[in-house]
Design a protein around this motif. Structure first.
Motif, mmCIF file in Angstrom:
data_model
loop_
_atom_site.group_PDB
_atom_site.id
_atom_site.type_symbol
_atom_site.label_atom_id
_atom_site.label_comp_id
_atom_site.label_asym_id
_atom_site.label_seq_id
_atom_site.Cartn_x
_atom_site.Cartn_y
_atom_site.Cartn_z
ATOM 1 N N GLY A 9 0.819 -1.205 -0.004
ATOM 2 C CA GLY A 9 -0.002 0.050 0.075
ATOM 3 C C GLY A 9 0.778 1.411 0.079
ATOM 4 N N TRP A 10 1.662 1.421 1.301
ATOM 5 C CA TRP A 10 2.505 2.489 1.137
ATOM 6 C C TRP A 10 3.535 2.623 0.195
ATOM 7 C CZ3 TRP A 10 2.623 6.884 4.416
ATOM 8 C CH2 TRP A 10 1.798 6.817 5.553
ATOM 9 N N HIS A 11 4.379 1.438 -0.257
ATOM 10 C CA HIS A 11 5.377 1.796 -1.030
ATOM 11 C C HIS A 11 5.157 2.046 -2.413
ATOM 12 C CE1 HIS A 11 9.653 -0.210 -1.166
ATOM 13 N NE2 HIS A 11 9.635 0.733 -2.301
ATOM 14 N N PRO A 12 3.974 1.513 -3.187
ATOM 15 C CA PRO A 12 3.832 1.919 -4.503
ATOM 16 C C PRO A 12 3.192 3.396 -4.648
ATOM 17 C CG PRO A 12 2.390 0.152 -3.961
ATOM 18 C CD PRO A 12 3.466 0.328 -2.887
ATOM 19 N N SER A 13 2.587 3.598 -3.534
ATOM 20 C CA SER A 13 1.905 5.069 -3.581
ATOM 21 C C SER A 13 2.860 6.123 -3.207
ATOM 22 C CB SER A 13 0.781 5.213 -2.097
ATOM 23 O OG SER A 13 -0.252 4.117 -2.382
ATOM 24 N N VAL A 14 4.025 5.935 -2.357
ATOM 25 C CA VAL A 14 5.040 6.827 -2.217
ATOM 26 C C VAL A 14 5.975 6.858 -3.368
ATOM 27 C CG1 VAL A 14 7.204 7.110 -0.892
ATOM 28 C CG2 VAL A 14 4.967 6.682 0.238
ATOM 29 N N ARG A 15 5.928 5.624 -4.060
ATOM 30 C CA ARG A 15 7.086 5.855 -5.157
ATOM 31 C C ARG A 15 6.352 6.733 -6.431
ATOM 32 N NH1 ARG A 15 11.102 1.909 -6.769
ATOM 33 N NH2 ARG A 15 9.851 1.439 -8.828
ATOM 34 N N ALA A 16 5.012 6.521 -6.478
ATOM 35 C CA ALA A 16 4.159 7.561 -7.488
ATOM 36 C C ALA A 16 4.495 8.915 -7.132
ATOM 37 C CB ALA A 16 2.905 7.128 -7.311
ATOM 38 N N VAL A 17 4.790 9.272 -6.028
ATOM 39 C CA VAL A 17 5.037 10.803 -5.475
ATOM 40 C C VAL A 17 6.326 11.058 -5.801
ATOM 41 C CG1 VAL A 17 5.115 12.469 -3.537
ATOM 42 C CG2 VAL A 17 3.058 10.932 -3.953
ATOM 43 N N LYS A 18 7.342 10.063 -5.263
ATOM 44 C CA LYS A 18 8.472 10.309 -5.376
ATOM 45 C C LYS A 18 9.367 10.470 -6.674
ATOM 46 C CE LYS A 18 13.131 8.677 -3.634
ATOM 47 N NZ LYS A 18 13.733 7.678 -2.622
ATOM 48 N N VAL A 19 9.130 9.329 -7.452
ATOM 49 C CA VAL A 19 9.517 9.007 -8.865
ATOM 50 C C VAL A 19 8.316 8.724 -9.752
ATOM 51 C CG1 VAL A 19 11.798 8.568 -8.168
ATOM 52 C CG2 VAL A 19 10.157 6.742 -7.915
ATOM 53 N N PRO A 20 7.547 9.488 -10.235
ATOM 54 C CA PRO A 20 6.365 9.179 -10.926
ATOM 55 C C PRO A 20 6.775 8.935 -12.317
ATOM 56 C CG PRO A 20 6.380 11.675 -10.657
ATOM 57 C CD PRO A 20 7.373 11.054 -9.527
ATOM 58 N N PHE A 21 7.887 9.082 -12.902
ATOM 59 C CA PHE A 21 8.420 8.895 -14.022
ATOM 60 C C PHE A 21 8.752 7.258 -14.320
ATOM 61 C CE2 PHE A 21 11.949 10.137 -11.599
ATOM 62 C CZ PHE A 21 12.947 8.985 -11.626
ATOM 63 N N LEU A 22 8.902 6.618 -13.138
ATOM 64 C CA LEU A 22 8.944 5.081 -13.057
ATOM 65 C C LEU A 22 7.686 4.354 -13.506
ATOM 66 C CD1 LEU A 22 11.107 4.520 -10.143
ATOM 67 C CD2 LEU A 22 11.871 4.602 -12.724
#
Length: 217
Positions: free
Chosen positions: A106-119
């Motif tokens: 839950g947290w991990h992919p959501s945070v990645r969308a904020v931090k590194v959305p280009f991935l």
């Protein structure tokens, strides 16, 4: 005891793994991978972690990936480290796994969308980041409500779940997310950042990062 080597990356969720290793008090080696240089895509590393991800822990030459698995293994090997509270039965153990899984899925992919959305997309990153902020906001609301009732996730004592949560919400700040709205997350953060095992882990990461940057120069 096992001969331990951790592959990690700067600011990654391997901060959680490093903190767990520091909590055990056991000696270990660490190697920071330079993702910009593609070290995580080299054949020798892909043989250990086929997705090219971190963390990857080598124990007596055998490799293990994914934080959830590594943290549970470390707890089994080093029960006195306090990575998880004592479990009275299988239900308690399942609750601990549930907490880890909630952060990982839950947290991990959501945070990645904020931090590194280009991935997450090859086109406009705006909608990805916007959706990530919506998800992280909802997660922070839930966490803040939970932490109002207790200092640490499992009650009165720290566990590695607290470190995983700390990593998740603080990493959202790298993407410009504002955490100032959540009072009890702020309290949890202050308590957590005073922990000696975290301070040692971050010092270890800083030293590895300085070495990597020097090698780039």
């Amino acid at each position: 005891m096992a001969d331990l080597l951790l592959y990690h990356a700067h600011t990654a969720c391997t901060r959680v793994t490093l903190t767990a290793l520091e909590a055990t008090g056991e000696a270990y080696e660490d190697r920071m991978l330079d993702f910009r240089a593609g070290e995580n895509r080299r054949p020798d590393y892909l043989a250990l972690s086929p997705g090219g991800k971190v963390p990857c822990l080598l124990a007596n030459g055998e490799h293990l990936t994914e934080n959830v698995a590594i943290l549970r293994w470390l707890h089994a090997e080093y029960p006195d480290a306090g990575l998880f509270p004592p479990a009275a039965d299988a239900w308690d153990e399942a609750q601990q796994m549930s907490a880890l899984s909630w952060i990982a899925s839950g947290w991990h992919p959501s945070v990645r969308a904020v931090k590194v959305p280009f991935l997450w997309t090859k086109s406009d990153t705006g909608p990805v980041r916007e959706r990530g902020e919506e998800l992280v906001t909802a997660l922070c609301d839930q966490l803040d409500s939970d932490l109002e009732q207790r200092r640490w996730w499992f009650g009165n004592d720290w566990s590695i779940v607290d470190t995983y949560l700390w990593w998740a919400y603080t990493n959202s700040e790298f993407g410009g997310f504002d955490l100032s709205l959540w009072r009890y997350i702020a309290r949890h953060r202050a308590d957590h950042e005073a922990l000696p095992q975290l301070r040692r882990a971050l010092a270890r990461e800083d030293a590895a990062h300085e070495k990597m940057e020097a090698a780039r120069a």
